[in-house]
Design an enzyme around this catalytic site. Structure first.
Site, short mmCIF file in Angstrom:
data_model
loop_
_atom_site.label_atom_id
_atom_site.label_comp_id
_atom_site.label_asym_id
_atom_site.label_seq_id
_atom_site.Cartn_x
_atom_site.Cartn_y
_atom_site.Cartn_z
N THR A 36 -37.93 106.22 64.86
CA THR A 36 -36.90 107.20 64.82
C THR A 36 -35.80 107.03 66.09
O THR A 36 -34.70 107.59 66.36
CB THR A 36 -37.67 108.72 64.98
N TRP A 85 -32.02 117.93 67.67
CA TRP A 85 -33.21 117.28 68.65
C TRP A 85 -33.41 115.93 68.70
O TRP A 85 -32.08 115.30 68.61
CB TRP A 85 -33.98 117.72 66.58
N GLU A 90 -25.81 113.29 59.06
CA GLU A 90 -26.37 113.61 60.27
C GLU A 90 -25.38 112.64 61.53
O GLU A 90 -24.72 111.41 60.88
CB GLU A 90 -27.98 112.74 59.90
N GLU A 99 -32.88 116.71 49.20
CA GLU A 99 -32.47 117.04 50.45
C GLU A 99 -31.13 116.47 50.38
O GLU A 99 -31.31 115.43 49.84
CB GLU A 99 -33.76 116.59 51.42
#
Ligand SMILES: *[C@@H]1O[C@H](CO)[C@@H](O)[C@H](O)[C@H]1NC(C)=O
Length: 263
Positions: free
Chosen positions: A215, A205, A121, A117
Site C-alpha cells: 500500500t 489517509w 482515489e 464498492e
C-alpha cells in the site's frame, strides 16, 4: 485499493462503523434494515458548513468557502466522513480537490453492507490523474479492476467527479466527460457486479499508517509532513437516487439487486 487497508488495524479495532469488513454482512446473516435516502434528488453544499447527514466517523473536519476540509498534519488515522443514509442505483457527483503529498490518498468510496464498492482515489504524489476502482462482494481475487484517468491539476482545482451506477452498467465521468464504463457482464463470478444499496465515505489517509508495504509503495511512499498539512476539499455532493426509500432490506442472502426490498 480497499477501504479496509486505509483504516489500519488500530483504527479498525476502535471504529465499529468502519466497513469493508461489515458489522453485519447481509449475504451471511439477517441484518437490520439500512436507512434509505428518501428523495430522488439530494444536494449538500459544504461551503455552508457541516451537515447532520454527513457525520465524521474518524478524525475531524473543518469548513470554509472551499467546503469541507479533511487534513493530516502528522501521522494519524485519516479523517473520514460517511453519509448516514444509503442510496440504491443512481448518479453521484462530488465536486472536490484532492490532497497533495506523496503517501497521502484522497478518496470517495461508495460501499454496501455486503461489500460492493465503487471508488475514486487520488494519490497525493501525482496531481495529474485519478484512479477509479470497483469491488463486488468484497472479492479481491484479482487486481485488474483499477482504472487510471488523466485529470490535470486535480490538487489545486475543483473538478466534478461523477459515478452513474445502474443495474446494467457503471460509468465514471470527470467534468461530465465519460472516462470509464463497467458493464454488468464484465464483472467476474456471480453477483460480483456492485448492485446493493451503498453509502458514501470521503476523506484522506496516510498509506504509512496501514503498515502495509504494498500500500505504501502504491501511494508513493511515506508522507513527509514537513511539506504539510495535506488537505482534501469537498464543496458539494449531489445524488440522484433511482430508488428513493425510507429503508432498504436484503430479503435473502443472494446479494442481488432483485433481493433488495424498499420500504
Ligand atoms: C457534474 O457532472 C454531472 C454529469 O455530467 C452533471 O450532471 C452535474 O450537473 C455536474 N455537477 C456540477 C456541480 O457541475
Amino acid at each position: 485499493m480497499h477501504f479496509s487497508t486505509l483504516l489500519g488495524p488500530v483504527a479498525l479495532a476502535t471504529l465499529t462503523l468502519a466497513q469493508t469488513w461489515s458489522s453485519c454482512n447481509p449475504t451471511l446473516q439477517t441484518c437490520p434494515a439500512d436507512k434509505g435516502l428518501n428523495v430522488g434528488y439530494y444536494h449538500v453544499d459544504f461551503t455552508r458548513g457541516a451537515d447532520a447527514d454527513w457525520p465524521m466517523i474518524l478524525g475531524e473536519a473543518a469548513y470554509d468557502q472551499d467546503g469541507v476540509a479533511f487534513s493530516l498534519a502528522g501521522p494519524a488515522p485519516g479523517p473520514t466522513m460517511e453519509s448516514d443514509f444509503y442510496f440504491f442505483f443512481g448518479t453521484i457527483s462530488v465536486v472536490a480537490k484532492s490532497a497533495k503529498g506523496a503517501g497521502i490518498v484522497s478518496c470517495v468510496v461508495l460501499e454496501s453492507d455486503d461489500l460492493d464498492e465503487l471508488d475514486w482515489e487520488w494519490l497525493g504524489g501525482d496531481a495529474t490523474q485519478v484512479q477509479s476502482n470497483w469491488y463486488g462482494k468484497g472479492n479481491t481475487e484479482t487486481y485488474d479492476r483499477g482504472g487510471f484517468h488523466p485529470i490535470a491539476d486535480n490538487q489545486d482545482t475543483f473538478h466534478n467527479y461523477t459515478i452513474e451506477w445502474t443495474p446494467d452498467f457503471t460509468r465514471w465521468y470527470i467534468d461530465s466527460e465519460l472516462v470509464r464504463t463497467l458493464n454488468f457482464a464484465e464483472a467476474v463470478a456471480p453477483n460480483t457486479y456492485p448492485q446493493t444499496p451503498m453509502r458514501v465515505k470521503m476523506g484522506i489517509w496516510s498509506a504509512a499508517e496501514t503498515g502495509n508495504a504494498g500500500t505504501i509503495e502504491w501511494a508513493g511512499g511515506s508522507a513527509d509532513y514537513s511539506q504539510g498539512p495535506f488537505s482534501m476539499n469537498v464543496q458539494s455532493v449531489t445524488i440522484v437516487n433511482q430508488n428513493p426509500a425510507t429503508s432498504y432490506t436484503y430479503a435473502d442472502f443472494s446479494g442481488t439487486w432483485q433481493s433488495i426490498q424498499k420500504a
